[in-house]
Design an enzyme around this catalytic site. Structure first.
Site, PDB file in Angstrom:
ATOM      1  NE  ARG A  17      55.860  47.875  36.936  1.00 20.84           N
ATOM      2  CZ  ARG A  17      54.894  47.134  36.380  1.00 20.84           C
ATOM      3  NH1 ARG A  17      53.679  47.623  36.272  1.00 20.84           N
ATOM      4  NH2 ARG A  17      55.147  45.924  35.940  1.00 20.84           N
ATOM      5  CG  ASP A  60      45.204  45.466  34.211  1.00 23.97           C
ATOM      6  OD1 ASP A  60      46.300  45.631  34.770  1.00 23.97           O
ATOM      7  OD2 ASP A  60      44.362  44.630  34.603  1.00 23.97           O
ATOM      8  CB  CYS A  71      36.798  58.251  54.947  1.00 29.91           C
ATOM      9  SG  CYS A  71      35.871  56.741  54.596  1.00 29.91           S
ATOM     10  CB  CYS A 103      44.917  41.806  48.057  1.00 34.13           C
ATOM     11  SG  CYS A 103      43.582  42.454  47.038  1.00 34.13           S
ATOM     12  CB  SER A 130      41.894  41.148  43.927  1.00 36.62           C
ATOM     13  OG  SER A 130      40.598  41.682  44.029  1.00 36.62           O
ATOM     14  CE  LYS A 144      48.647  33.069  37.565  1.00 31.51           C
ATOM     15  NZ  LYS A 144      47.298  33.513  37.129  1.00 31.51           N
ATOM     16  CB  CYS A 168      38.216  48.320  49.563  1.00 33.26           C
ATOM     17  SG  CYS A 168      38.791  47.925  47.904  1.00 33.26           S
ATOM     18  CB  CYS A 206      34.357  53.728  48.647  1.00 33.30           C
ATOM     19  SG  CYS A 206      35.000  55.384  48.284  1.00 33.30           S
TER      20      CYS A 206
END
EC number: 1.17.99.6
Length: 358
Positions: free
Chosen positions: A65, A143, A200, A223, A225, A232, A253, A257
């Site tokens: 990775r 991705d 910030c 999260c 998402s 699942k 988020c 921004c």
């Protein structure tokens, strides 16, 4: 052109030009052999804290990775690309989030599946390079493999990693997709850019589930998402009410921004909103049968989560929606759904409406 005679600096600039001609807004290059000890230590710590939840693939592949040559032998450089995905009706995002009867879908998912779009363009870029230098080693990603996209993009100077862990650009905010070409060509590398997040903390402050547990540190298990796409099974009960009407992903988020005031609208027809998904009610989507789901979302990234998970998410959204006979009726119509997962979330949602009456 014989590789021994190649002007690598010239070719590197040509690749950037070709990339822009193919629809990428920016193309940069990084060294695949750069020191990654700090990155690997951070990933190891993140995994040890179980912040990846059920995303087992994050723990697989070992150093493949973080070390491109181990994933694709011979890799010398990583060509990182950026393609804008901001839809023209972006201002509708806050309106949709504030209307509990509407389904909020992450803006990137309103059009066609970006994986295919970016990989196809990356393939064309590789073909352009082949025309110039002959056959060479490469592999395209978007991705879709154990690739640390944000890390390589930030090392190349496409932007910097924001406190929400996404890539940020002074020119384009964060509403864009990333893609990579691993290549064995010794191209000229670009310099990284500085971070401009400063003091910030808007992304940390607004996160509905407080999933950004510290700057640059995300607990994916919280999260939205992750909960609506990657998870699942059953969504933890203590997080369901916090999800609101977000039925696929979450953009809070990014929406808050300050750098996204510089984000640019996409010019890609494939990323245009389809089927009115930016302004559709939870009730309407919950009424879709499986055949409608498959047909209406063909070519959409949403289709990847499957019909059962889609209904689970919508049930949570309806549980958080303003109570009405129509909402309760839609939920009651699925109390005998074949899926135990759907039935569980429907019962929770009905319970939420009973609570509002008491």
């Amino acid at each position: 052109m014989n590789n021994k005679d190649t002007d690598w600096r010239w070719l590197s600039e040509q690749i950037k030009l070709w990339g822009r001609q193919l629809g990428f807004q920016e193309v940069r290059i990084s060294d695949a052999h750069a020191d990654v000890a700090t990155v690997e230590a951070g990933l190891s710590d993140w995994l040890e804290n179980q912040f990846h939840g059920e995303m087992d693939y994050m723990a697989k592949h070992g150093t493949k990775r973080t070390r491109p040559p181990e994933l694709v032998p011979g890799t010398l450089r990583v060509i990182s690309v950026r393609m804008n995905n901001k839809p023209v009706n972006m201002e509708e995002s806050w309106t949709a989030l504030q209307d509990g009867s509407r389904a909020f879908i992450s803006r990137y998912a309103l059009g066609r599946d970006y994986h295919k779009v970016l990989r196809a363009r990356l393939q064309k870029l590789a073909e352009k390079i082949t025309e110039q230098v002959g056959e060479f080693g490469y592999r395209a990603f978007s991705d879709s493999a154990p690739v640390m996209e944000v890390e390589w993009a930030s090392r190349s100077g496409l932007g910097w990693r924001g406190k929400h862990t996404l890539l940020l650009s002074r020119d384009a905010g964060s509403f864009f997709f990333l893609g990579e070409l691993y290549t064995d060509l010794p191209l000229t590398v670009d310099d990284p850019v500085a971070s401009y997040c400063g003091s910030c903390t808007r992304c940390l402050d607004i996160c509905p589930t407080q999933a950004i547990v510290a700057p640059y540190r995300l607990d994916a298990r919280r999260c939205i998402s992750y909960l609506t796409i990657e998870l699942k099974g059953s969504i933890p009960e203590d997080l369901r009410a916090l999800i609101g009407n977000r039925v696929y992903g979450c953009d809070d988020c990014q929406l808050v921004c300050p750098w996204n005031k510089f984000s640019q609208f996409t010019q890609e027809a494939d990323f245009a909103v389809r089927h009115g998904l930016d302004n559709v009610s939870l009730i309407e989507l919950f009424a879709w049968d499986k055949e409608t789901f498959e047909a209406r979302l063909a070519g959409s990234p949403i289709r990847r989560i499957g019909y059962e998970q889609w209904l689970r998410n919508l049930a949570v959204g309806l549980g958080n929606a303003p109570s009405s006979p129509a909402v309760i009726g839609a939920l009651q119509a699925r109390r005998r759904d074949p899926s135990p997962l759907v039935r569980e979330h429907v019962e929770w949602a009905l319970g939420q409406h009973r609570l509002t009456k008491e």
